[in-house]
Design a protein around this motif. Structure first.
Motif, PDB file in Angstrom:
ATOM      1  N   HIS A  62      10.775   1.906  -1.694  1.00 25.13           N
ATOM      2  CA  HIS A  62       9.639   2.570  -1.045  1.00 25.13           C
ATOM      3  C   HIS A  62       9.021   3.539  -2.051  1.00 25.13           C
ATOM      4  O   HIS A  62       9.242   4.746  -2.015  1.00 25.13           O
ATOM      5  N   ARG A 103       9.365  -1.350  -5.257  1.00 29.02           N
ATOM      6  CA  ARG A 103       8.514  -2.012  -4.266  1.00 29.02           C
ATOM      7  C   ARG A 103       7.496  -0.985  -3.788  1.00 29.02           C
ATOM      8  O   ARG A 103       7.861   0.028  -3.186  1.00 29.02           O
ATOM      9  N   ASP A 104       6.239  -1.215  -4.082  1.00 28.26           N
ATOM     10  CA  ASP A 104       5.164  -0.302  -3.716  1.00 28.26           C
ATOM     11  C   ASP A 104       4.635  -0.735  -2.354  1.00 28.26           C
ATOM     12  O   ASP A 104       3.971  -1.770  -2.231  1.00 28.26           O
ATOM     13  N   VAL A 105       4.897   0.079  -1.324  1.00 25.43           N
ATOM     14  CA  VAL A 105       4.555  -0.318   0.041  1.00 25.43           C
ATOM     15  C   VAL A 105       3.332   0.432   0.575  1.00 25.43           C
ATOM     16  O   VAL A 105       3.272   0.773   1.750  1.00 25.43           O
ATOM     17  N   TYR A 128       4.242  -5.285  -4.978  1.00 23.87           N
ATOM     18  CA  TYR A 128       3.286  -4.451  -4.250  1.00 23.87           C
ATOM     19  C   TYR A 128       2.829  -5.112  -2.954  1.00 23.87           C
ATOM     20  O   TYR A 128       2.845  -6.340  -2.810  1.00 23.87           O
ATOM     21  N   SER A 129       2.410  -4.257  -2.027  1.00 24.12           N
ATOM     22  CA  SER A 129       1.928  -4.740  -0.732  1.00 24.12           C
ATOM     23  C   SER A 129       0.412  -4.709  -0.636  1.00 24.12           C
ATOM     24  O   SER A 129      -0.148  -5.261   0.315  1.00 24.12           O
ATOM     25  N   ALA A 132      -1.693  -0.380   2.788  1.00 26.45           N
ATOM     26  CA  ALA A 132      -1.021  -0.517   4.084  1.00 26.45           C
ATOM     27  C   ALA A 132      -2.053  -0.657   5.192  1.00 26.45           C
ATOM     28  O   ALA A 132      -3.177  -0.153   5.088  1.00 26.45           O
ATOM     29  N   LYS A 182       2.594  -4.232   4.491  1.00 29.88           N
ATOM     30  CA  LYS A 182       3.013  -2.954   5.082  1.00 29.88           C
ATOM     31  C   LYS A 182       2.093  -2.605   6.243  1.00 29.88           C
ATOM     32  O   LYS A 182       0.868  -2.667   6.115  1.00 29.88           O
ATOM     33  N   ALA A 221       6.950  -4.943   6.270  1.00 28.10           N
ATOM     34  CA  ALA A 221       7.611  -3.638   6.291  1.00 28.10           C
ATOM     35  C   ALA A 221       6.796  -2.710   7.179  1.00 28.10           C
ATOM     36  O   ALA A 221       5.559  -2.701   7.104  1.00 28.10           O
ATOM     37  N   SER A 240      11.564  -5.015   7.755  1.00 27.99           N
ATOM     38  CA  SER A 240      11.955  -3.844   6.983  1.00 27.99           C
ATOM     39  C   SER A 240      11.411  -2.588   7.658  1.00 27.99           C
ATOM     40  O   SER A 240      10.201  -2.401   7.741  1.00 27.99           O
ATOM     41  N   GLU A 242      10.833   1.252   7.511  1.00 30.91           N
ATOM     42  CA  GLU A 242      10.746   2.350   6.552  1.00 30.91           C
ATOM     43  C   GLU A 242      10.912   3.678   7.288  1.00 30.91           C
ATOM     44  O   GLU A 242      10.236   3.929   8.271  1.00 30.91           O
TER      45      GLU A 242
END
Length: 399
Positions: A62, A103-105, A128-129, A132, A182, A221, A240, A242
């Motif tokens: 995260h 992991r860039d959420v 990366y996501s 969000a 995300k 996530a 997932s 967070e």
């Protein structure tokens, strides 16, 4: 990003999957572990570890490369050129600490991912996501309620309402190479208008996102704090969770039944409690932070008892990012040293679908951290930068 061949000599190689330690040497060829044990003469570069303990590179599940401040419209709307340059600094600092994968959420795009792949700057592996997804007035909506402002999307969040619009947004993220999706499934600390505990997005909206991700072979996530929000997310397909600071035994049981992971993020609450005023946390944010500050460690214990895999995330915004390793110290208060090491390697690797990144097996990527002590015996070596560490990412010695 693979370096020349490399031999690490005189090490103690600790594989957290089995807790087995092999003493001797490790040979890296083309960025991959080729041999562990006794490595003979070779033309490869040699690094003498002097008995250091080597573990797989740490994974932060995260991370926020695109964060330039704590929140608000400034976070979302600064020029992308500035955001990207700042991201190179944040990513470089993370890998030097030992985080060889992040992991860039809430952020990331094909441009910075390509720059990393081409070796234009030193970085962890980067998943990366994209921005969000948030409902109007949700955790990703930075607009205060008393100002008439327009906001659709920024570098870290996009406001998207409705099933069809969400499907389109998810498909576009995968078009741009997103690793996962995300969503914001409850209120948050820094967002100005949403209660912390109430679930966000309807069941139909979450199902649309998870359906698109699943058919793409990916997952979702969800930012979620309360038991109600967590149950709402996982029963509609989220994999997932967070944060999860406010979960109870029922929520943990339902998470386990649905195969969900918990990615706890203890350090931002501690950092905001200590440093919030100096980095601009609003009075509303300070009050919300107090609500979740001390609950995270208990959530880890509740989740573990229910059989939920527990990973690790830092979730540090703006200038707080230098507390990343402090997050390991906080999580060590809720886990044994063995559990903590598995969280930042084996569990997070399984979560992101890259189990080879949590192992020291022959044939796996040479992402490694050499520490001056065995973390099973002295867990503080994981976060104590006063003691020497050697970081290797893809066979390249970083530090």
């Amino acid at each position: 990003m693979n370096g020349a061949d490399l031999v690490l000599r005189s090490g103690r190689f600790l594989d957290p999957t089995s807790d087995e330690i092999i003493e001797g040497d490790l040979l890296v060829e083309n960025g991959t572990i080729a041999e562990i044990g006794s490595v003979g003469g070779t033309a490869a570069r040699v690094v003498d570890l002097g008995g250091a303990t080597v573990v797989p590179g740490f994974i932060d599940a995260h991370f926020h490369a695109y964060s330039t401040c704590l929140g608000g419209l400034e976070l979302e709307l600064r020029p992308l050129s500035y955001v990207a340059v700042n991201a190179t600094r944040r990513l470089g600092a993370a890998v030097r600490r030992g985080f060889t994968t992040v992991r860039d959420v809430a952020g990331g795009d094909p441009g910075i991912a390509s720059a990393i792949e081409e070796g234009l700057f030193v970085s962890p592996r980067y998943l990366y996501s994209g921005a969000a997804l948030s409902q109007t007035g949700g955790h990703g909506d930075p607009r205060p309620g008393d100002l008439d402002l327009c906001f659709g999307h920024g570098h870290m969040n996009e406001v998207v309402d409705g099933v069809d619009n969400l499907r389109r947004a998810v498909r576009d993220r995968f078009r741009q190479g997103a690793h996962a999706i995300k969503i914001m499934a409850s209120g948050g600390v820094v967002s100005p208008t949403d209660p912390l505990r109430i679930p966000q997005y309807s069941a139909e909206e979450i199902q649309a996102v998870t359906d698109e991700a699943t058919r793409r072979g990916s997952y979702v996530a969800a930012h979620a704090y309360s038991s109600e929000a967590v149950i709402h997310a996982v029963t509609n397909g989220v994999r997932s969770i967070e944060h999860g600071n406010l979960i109870d035994e029922e929520a943990a049981r339902i998470m386990a039944e649905h195969g969900a992971y918990l990615v706890p993020t203890l350090v931002p609450y501690d950092s905001m409690n200590r440093r919030g005023a100096e980095v601009g946390l609003s009075p509303v944010g300070q009050a919300k932070n107090a609500e979740v500050l001390h609950a995270g460690r208990g959530a880890i214990e509740i989740a573990a008892r229910a059989g939920v895999p527990v990973g690790f995330g830092s979730d540090l915004m703006g200038d707080l990012e230098d507390d990343q390793l402090h997050g390991l110290r906080l999580q060590a208060q809720a886990q044994t040293p063995q559990e903590l090491l598995r969280s930042i390697t084996v569990v997070n690797a399984a979560l992101i679908g890259r189990p080879e990144l949590g192992s020291l097996d022959v044939g796996t990527p040479a992402d490694l951290v050499a520490l001056s002590a065995n973390p099973h015996e002295d867990v503080s070596v994981l976060w104590d930068l006063a003691r020497p560490r050697t970081v290797v990412r893809g066979g390249v010695v970083i530090t």
